[in-house]
Motif scaffolding. Sequence first.
Motif, mmCIF file in Angstrom:
data_model
loop_
_atom_site.group_PDB
_atom_site.id
_atom_site.type_symbol
_atom_site.label_atom_id
_atom_site.label_comp_id
_atom_site.label_asym_id
_atom_site.label_seq_id
_atom_site.Cartn_x
_atom_site.Cartn_y
_atom_site.Cartn_z
ATOM 1 N N VAL A 92 -4.683 29.640 33.783
ATOM 2 C CA VAL A 92 -4.561 31.012 33.278
ATOM 3 C C VAL A 92 -5.947 31.459 32.813
ATOM 4 N N PRO A 93 -6.346 32.702 33.082
ATOM 5 C CA PRO A 93 -7.669 33.155 32.648
ATOM 6 C C PRO A 93 -7.814 33.120 31.120
ATOM 7 N N LEU A 94 -9.002 32.777 30.669
ATOM 8 C CA LEU A 94 -9.336 32.798 29.245
ATOM 9 C C LEU A 94 -10.017 34.132 28.958
ATOM 10 N N ASP A 95 -9.219 35.131 28.614
ATOM 11 C CA ASP A 95 -9.717 36.497 28.453
ATOM 12 C C ASP A 95 -9.554 36.916 26.998
ATOM 13 N N PHE A 96 -10.638 36.823 26.248
ATOM 14 C CA PHE A 96 -10.581 37.144 24.827
ATOM 15 C C PHE A 96 -10.425 38.642 24.575
ATOM 16 N N SER A 97 -10.698 39.450 25.593
ATOM 17 C CA SER A 97 -10.558 40.905 25.421
ATOM 18 C C SER A 97 -9.103 41.349 25.511
ATOM 19 N N ARG A 98 -8.211 40.424 25.877
ATOM 20 C CA ARG A 98 -6.785 40.745 26.001
ATOM 21 C C ARG A 98 -5.972 39.775 25.140
ATOM 22 N N PRO A 99 -5.939 40.002 23.830
ATOM 23 C CA PRO A 99 -5.178 39.095 22.952
ATOM 24 C C PRO A 99 -3.716 38.954 23.359
ATOM 25 N N ALA A 100 -3.123 40.026 23.862
ATOM 26 C CA ALA A 100 -1.717 39.939 24.276
ATOM 27 C C ALA A 100 -1.553 38.942 25.415
ATOM 28 N N GLY A 101 -2.528 38.904 26.310
ATOM 29 C CA GLY A 101 -2.467 37.945 27.394
ATOM 30 C C GLY A 101 -2.606 36.513 26.903
ATOM 31 N N LEU A 102 -3.451 36.309 25.900
ATOM 32 C CA LEU A 102 -3.592 34.975 25.316
ATOM 33 C C LEU A 102 -2.297 34.549 24.630
ATOM 34 N N ILE A 103 -1.682 35.471 23.915
ATOM 35 C CA ILE A 103 -0.411 35.156 23.245
ATOM 36 C C ILE A 103 0.632 34.732 24.268
ATOM 37 N N GLU A 104 0.708 35.472 25.356
ATOM 38 C CA GLU A 104 1.674 35.143 26.399
ATOM 39 C C GLU A 104 1.372 33.782 27.021
ATOM 40 N N ALA A 105 0.081 33.492 27.245
ATOM 41 C CA ALA A 105 -0.302 32.214 27.846
ATOM 42 C C ALA A 105 -0.015 31.039 26.912
ATOM 43 N N LEU A 106 -0.001 31.296 25.609
ATOM 44 C CA LEU A 106 0.227 30.233 24.623
ATOM 45 C C LEU A 106 1.689 30.122 24.208
ATOM 46 N N ARG A 107 2.490 31.105 24.561
ATOM 47 C CA ARG A 107 3.886 31.078 24.141
ATOM 48 C C ARG A 107 4.622 29.891 24.773
ATOM 49 N N GLY A 108 5.346 29.163 23.958
ATOM 50 C CA GLY A 108 6.070 27.993 24.431
ATOM 51 C C GLY A 108 5.261 26.714 24.418
ATOM 52 N N ALA A 109 3.973 26.807 24.061
ATOM 53 C CA ALA A 109 3.130 25.615 24.031
ATOM 54 C C ALA A 109 3.347 24.851 22.731
ATOM 55 N N ASP A 110 3.276 23.546 22.815
ATOM 56 C CA ASP A 110 3.392 22.708 21.627
ATOM 57 C C ASP A 110 2.057 22.588 20.913
ATOM 58 N N THR A 111 0.999 22.203 21.649
ATOM 59 C CA THR A 111 -0.306 21.950 21.046
ATOM 60 C C THR A 111 -1.396 22.647 21.847
ATOM 61 N N LEU A 112 -2.318 23.260 21.139
ATOM 62 C CA LEU A 112 -3.511 23.847 21.741
ATOM 63 C C LEU A 112 -4.688 22.928 21.470
ATOM 64 N N TYR A 113 -5.334 22.460 22.537
ATOM 65 C CA TYR A 113 -6.556 21.659 22.436
ATOM 66 C C TYR A 113 -7.722 22.593 22.744
ATOM 67 N N ASN A 114 -8.445 22.967 21.705
ATOM 68 C CA ASN A 114 -9.481 23.981 21.861
ATOM 69 C C ASN A 114 -10.861 23.345 21.970
ATOM 70 N N THR A 115 -11.394 23.311 23.199
ATOM 71 C CA THR A 115 -12.738 22.794 23.434
ATOM 72 C C THR A 115 -13.756 23.921 23.606
ATOM 73 N N TYR A 116 -13.312 25.170 23.515
ATOM 74 C CA TYR A 116 -14.199 26.312 23.794
ATOM 75 C C TYR A 116 -15.338 26.406 22.782
ATOM 76 N N TRP A 117 -16.544 26.575 23.302
ATOM 77 C CA TRP A 117 -17.712 26.866 22.480
ATOM 78 C C TRP A 117 -18.849 27.192 23.431
ATOM 79 N N VAL A 118 -19.999 27.571 22.905
ATOM 80 C CA VAL A 118 -21.184 27.799 23.733
ATOM 81 C C VAL A 118 -22.306 26.904 23.233
ATOM 82 N N ARG A 119 -23.164 26.510 24.139
ATOM 83 C CA ARG A 119 -24.253 25.609 23.753
ATOM 84 C C ARG A 119 -25.386 26.353 23.064
ATOM 85 N N SER A 120 -25.645 27.593 23.493
ATOM 86 C CA SER A 120 -26.777 28.331 22.932
ATOM 87 C C SER A 120 -26.550 29.819 23.161
#
Length: 312
Positions: A49-77
């Motif tokens: 599923v796309p990681l689109d921070f500009s669409r919070p509703a889409g993120l909510i839908e992509a996370l709905r029903g999930a048990d655990t979120l493993y968040n590795t997102y970050w930027v190096r610089s």
Amino acid sequence: MSAVDVVTGAFSYTGRFVAPRLLARGRAVRTLTNHPDPTSPLAGRIEIVPLDFSRPAGLIEALRGADTLYNTYWVRSNHGAASFAGAVRNTGVLIDAAKEAGVRRVVHISIANPQASDLPYYRGKAQLEERVRESGLSFAIIRPTLLFGHGDVLVNNIAWFLRHLPVFGIPGDGQYRLQPVFVEDYADQIVSAGGSTANLTIDVAGPEVFTFEGMVRMLRDAIGRRTLLVHVPPALALAGTTVVSLALRDMVITGAELRGLMSEVLVSEDPSSCPTRLSDWAREHHAELGRHYASELDRHYRRLLREGAGSR
């Protein structure tokens, strides 16, 4: 029906070790990513599923029903459109979406000693740790030191330079310490933390502490090279790596990263939680260690570069 876990960036360096461990536990895996890799062994085994921070509703839908979120997102610089400030904002959007979607637990990847440095990378990590703690979600915060293994950026590329250069520059006196941790041990700790119910903040560090010079000497010996090691002023070392970065079209090391390395933030004060020793692993994998250069920019932007989107 299998429980669903969500991994941000399952095709990234950390994510590609976490996702298979979840699958092996019988979990279904969904990834939020903008860099799918059809050549990966994970392709076809996980939902993308796309990681689109500009669409919070889409993120909510992509996370709905999930048990655990493993968040590795970050930027190096701060590079191009990416920035630490933007990564902090984006992660806040993701955490809020996880809460709204009813995710049970978040496992958030931080960094060792985030409060011990005023560098923007570490400052952003410290801010997000507080955001996770205040979210009301069950959480585990994982704080790795320096990762090594299977094409990591720093250790692998030091070995690559030792293979290709007659002289290797040690910034400063080389006596600053670091504590490498094997990426597979690290992934085991991440997945284990996801199965817990307690709120945790965990350092993940290997069993060996090296000086920087000591680690470089060990790597040189492991791959059987006689590269001359010389001490150079940090500013000269950074200037040299800037030139090399242009030649390789990559970020070898930034000034902030060099300051962090020399300030010993890559060492944990906690007892080691991971068994694999870099010195043993380097000897066992001497044939592959540093054989190929690991490009940070190619790893994250290879699809865009192939498509020409990176040109101006």
